[in-house]
Design a protein around this motif. Structure first.
Motif, PDB file in Angstrom:
ATOM      1  N   TYR A 120       6.231   0.859  -2.110  1.00  0.00           N
ATOM      2  CA  TYR A 120       5.347   1.326  -3.178  1.00  0.00           C
ATOM      3  C   TYR A 120       5.915   2.606  -3.768  1.00  0.00           C
ATOM      4  O   TYR A 120       6.693   3.315  -3.143  1.00  0.00           O
ATOM      5  CB  TYR A 120       3.935   1.569  -2.647  1.00  0.00           C
ATOM      6  N   ALA A 121       5.485   2.922  -4.978  1.00  0.00           N
ATOM      7  CA  ALA A 121       6.035   4.078  -5.681  1.00  0.00           C
ATOM      8  C   ALA A 121       5.007   5.204  -5.779  1.00  0.00           C
ATOM      9  O   ALA A 121       3.799   4.974  -5.743  1.00  0.00           O
ATOM     10  CB  ALA A 121       6.476   3.669  -7.090  1.00  0.00           C
ATOM     11  N   GLY A 122       5.513   6.437  -5.872  1.00  0.00           N
ATOM     12  CA  GLY A 122       4.700   7.595  -6.195  1.00  0.00           C
ATOM     13  C   GLY A 122       3.581   7.896  -5.222  1.00  0.00           C
ATOM     14  O   GLY A 122       3.755   7.932  -4.006  1.00  0.00           O
ATOM     15  N   GLU A 123       2.372   8.089  -5.793  1.00  0.00           N
ATOM     16  CA  GLU A 123       1.208   8.497  -5.009  1.00  0.00           C
ATOM     17  C   GLU A 123       0.774   7.436  -4.008  1.00  0.00           C
ATOM     18  O   GLU A 123       0.273   7.762  -2.936  1.00  0.00           O
ATOM     19  CB  GLU A 123       0.037   8.815  -5.960  1.00  0.00           C
ATOM     20  N   THR A 124       0.969   6.163  -4.341  1.00  0.00           N
ATOM     21  CA  THR A 124       0.596   5.088  -3.414  1.00  0.00           C
ATOM     22  C   THR A 124       1.373   5.203  -2.116  1.00  0.00           C
ATOM     23  O   THR A 124       0.812   5.033  -1.019  1.00  0.00           O
ATOM     24  CB  THR A 124       0.860   3.711  -4.053  1.00  0.00           C
ATOM     25  N   GLN A 125       2.653   5.518  -2.216  1.00  0.00           N
ATOM     26  CA  GLN A 125       3.495   5.690  -1.036  1.00  0.00           C
ATOM     27  C   GLN A 125       2.994   6.852  -0.172  1.00  0.00           C
ATOM     28  O   GLN A 125       2.920   6.747   1.056  1.00  0.00           O
ATOM     29  CB  GLN A 125       4.941   5.944  -1.482  1.00  0.00           C
ATOM     30  N   LYS A 126       2.626   7.951  -0.812  1.00  0.00           N
ATOM     31  CA  LYS A 126       2.148   9.129  -0.081  1.00  0.00           C
ATOM     32  C   LYS A 126       0.803   8.858   0.588  1.00  0.00           C
ATOM     33  O   LYS A 126       0.585   9.253   1.739  1.00  0.00           O
ATOM     34  CB  LYS A 126       2.030  10.320  -1.028  1.00  0.00           C
TER      35      LYS A 126
END
Length: 319
Positions: free
Chosen positions: A31-37
Motif C-alpha cells: 500500500y502507498a502513503g498513509e495507508t502503509q503507515k
C-alpha cells in the motif's frame, strides 16, 4: 509504484551476473502513503498486545498456585508457543514496511519458512492435546488426575515440540538446495512454500505434492481428533442433570473450540485446498489472520469467560 518496480528490476539484475542466490525480495504489503503507515501502526499495536496478553497468562499460571492444574499449565505452554509463533514473522514484516529494498537473505527466508511451519505444526498438535485434556476432565472426572499426571503432561508437550520441528525438516532442506531464477520476488508477507516454489528454475511437482501431503496430514489428523473428542464431550455434557453443571462444562470447552475454529478455518483454506484465487492480497490477508490475529485473540478468548483466569490475571496486574 514506478519506484518500486525500478528497485525490483535493479535488484534482480544484480543477480543475473551470478548463479548464487543470496537473497529474495519479500514484497509484503504494497500500500502507498498513509495507508502503509496506518497498517504498520495497527500491526505493531497488535503484536505488542499479543506479547503482553500471552505473557500475562504465563505469569498468571506461574504465580497463582490455585490454577496449577493440567488445563492451565497447558494453556501457559500454548501462550508461550503463540509468542514464538508471532515473533518468527511479525518483526521482519514490520521492518519490511519501511525497507527500501525489502530484501530478506536466503538463509533468513528459509529459517523463517522452517520456524513458521514447525511452530504451526506444534500448534496443531497442542490444540489436540488440550482437547484431550478437556475430554478427560469431563468424561473421566474420577480418573482425570490419575491419567493426566505431570509425567504424561510433560511427555505430551515435549512430543508436540519434537514432532512439530521434525515434520517439515527434510522437505525444507531439499527445497533450499534447489536453484532459483530471476526475478527472485516473493509476493507475500512471509516466506511461504507456494511463492518460493514458483521461483525455482525447474518445476518441482514431487516436492509440491510432498509439502501438500505433509501439511494436510498435520492439519487434518489433529482436527479430526478434536472433532471426535468434542463429540464425546458433547454427549457427556448433555447427560449432566443440572444446568449449572452443563454451563460450567461448556464454558471450559467453549474457549478452546473458538480458538480451534479461528486457527483451522484460514489454515485449511490456505493449505488443504489451495486454489488459484489464493493469490495477491487475499493470500496475504488470510495468512495474516491465522498467523497474527488469532494469537492476539487467544488471551482474550481464554480469559473472557473464565473466572479463575480473571482472578489470576487481576493478581498479576496488582503485582
Amino acid at each position: 509504484m514506478l519506484c518500486v518496480v525500478y528497485r525490483q528490476v535493479t535488484f534482480s539484475n544484480t543477480y543475473n551476473s551470478s548463479n548464487t542466490v543470496t537473497g529474495f525480495i519479500l514484497l509484503g504489503f504494497t500500500y502507498a502513503g498513509e495507508t502503509q503507515k496506518l497498517l504498520f501502526m495497527l500491526l505493531l499495536m497488535i503484536y505488542i498486545l499479543t506479547l503482553l496478553g500471552n505473557g500475562s497468562i504465563i505469569c498468571a499460571v506461574c504465580w497463582d498456585e490455585r490454577i496449577h492444574t493440567p488445563m492451565y499449565v497447558l494453556l501457559a505452554n500454548f501462550s508461550f508457543l503463540e509468542i514464538c509463533y508471532v515473533t518468527t514473522t511479525v518483526p521482519n514484516m514490520l521492518a519490511n514496511f519501511f525497507s527500501e529494498t525489502k530484501v530478506i537473505s536466503f538463509s533468513g527466508c528459509f529459517l523463517q519458512f522452517y520456524l513458521f511451519f514447525s511452530l504451526g505444526s506444534v500448534e496443531c498438535l497442542f490444540l489436540a492435546i488440550m482437547a484431550f485434556d478437556r475430554y478427560l476432565a469431563i468424561c473421566r472426572p474420577l480418573h482425570y488426575h490419575f491419567i493426566m499426571t505431570r509425567h504424561l503432561r510433560t511427555r505430551l508437550v515435549v512430543s508436540c515440540w519434537v514432532i512439530g520441528f521434525l515434520w517439515f525438516l527434510v522437505p525444507i532442506i531439499i527445497i533450499s538446495q534447489l536453484s532459483f531464477c530471476d526475478p527472485k520476488i516473493i509476493d507475500h508477507i512471509l516466506c511461504d512454500p507456494s511463492p518460493i516454489l514458483v521461483l525455482t528454475c525447474t518445476p518441482a511437482p514431487v516436492m509440491e505434492l510432498t509439502l501438500s501431503f505433509l501439511t494436510s496430514i498435520i492439519l487434518v489428523v489433529p482436527f479430526l481428533f478434536i472433532i471426535g473428542t468434542y463429540t464425546l464431550v458433547l454427549k457427556a455434557v448433555l447427560k449432566i442433570p443440572s444446568r449449572r453443571g452443563k454451563r460450567k462444562a461448556f464454558s471450559t470447552c467453549g474457549s478452546h473450540i473458538v480458538v480451534v475454529s479461528l486457527f483451522y478455518g484460514p489454515a485449511m483454506v490456505m493449505y488443504v485446498r489451495p486454489r488459484p484465487g489464493h493469490e495477491g492480497q487475499t493470500q496475504k490477508i488470510v495468512t495474516l489472520f491465522y498467523s497474527m490475529v488469532t494469537p492476539f485473540l487467544n488471551p482474550v478468548i481464554y480469559s473472557l469467560r473464565n473466572k479463575e483466569m480473571k482472578d489470576a490475571l487481576r493478581k498479576v496486574l496488582k503485582c
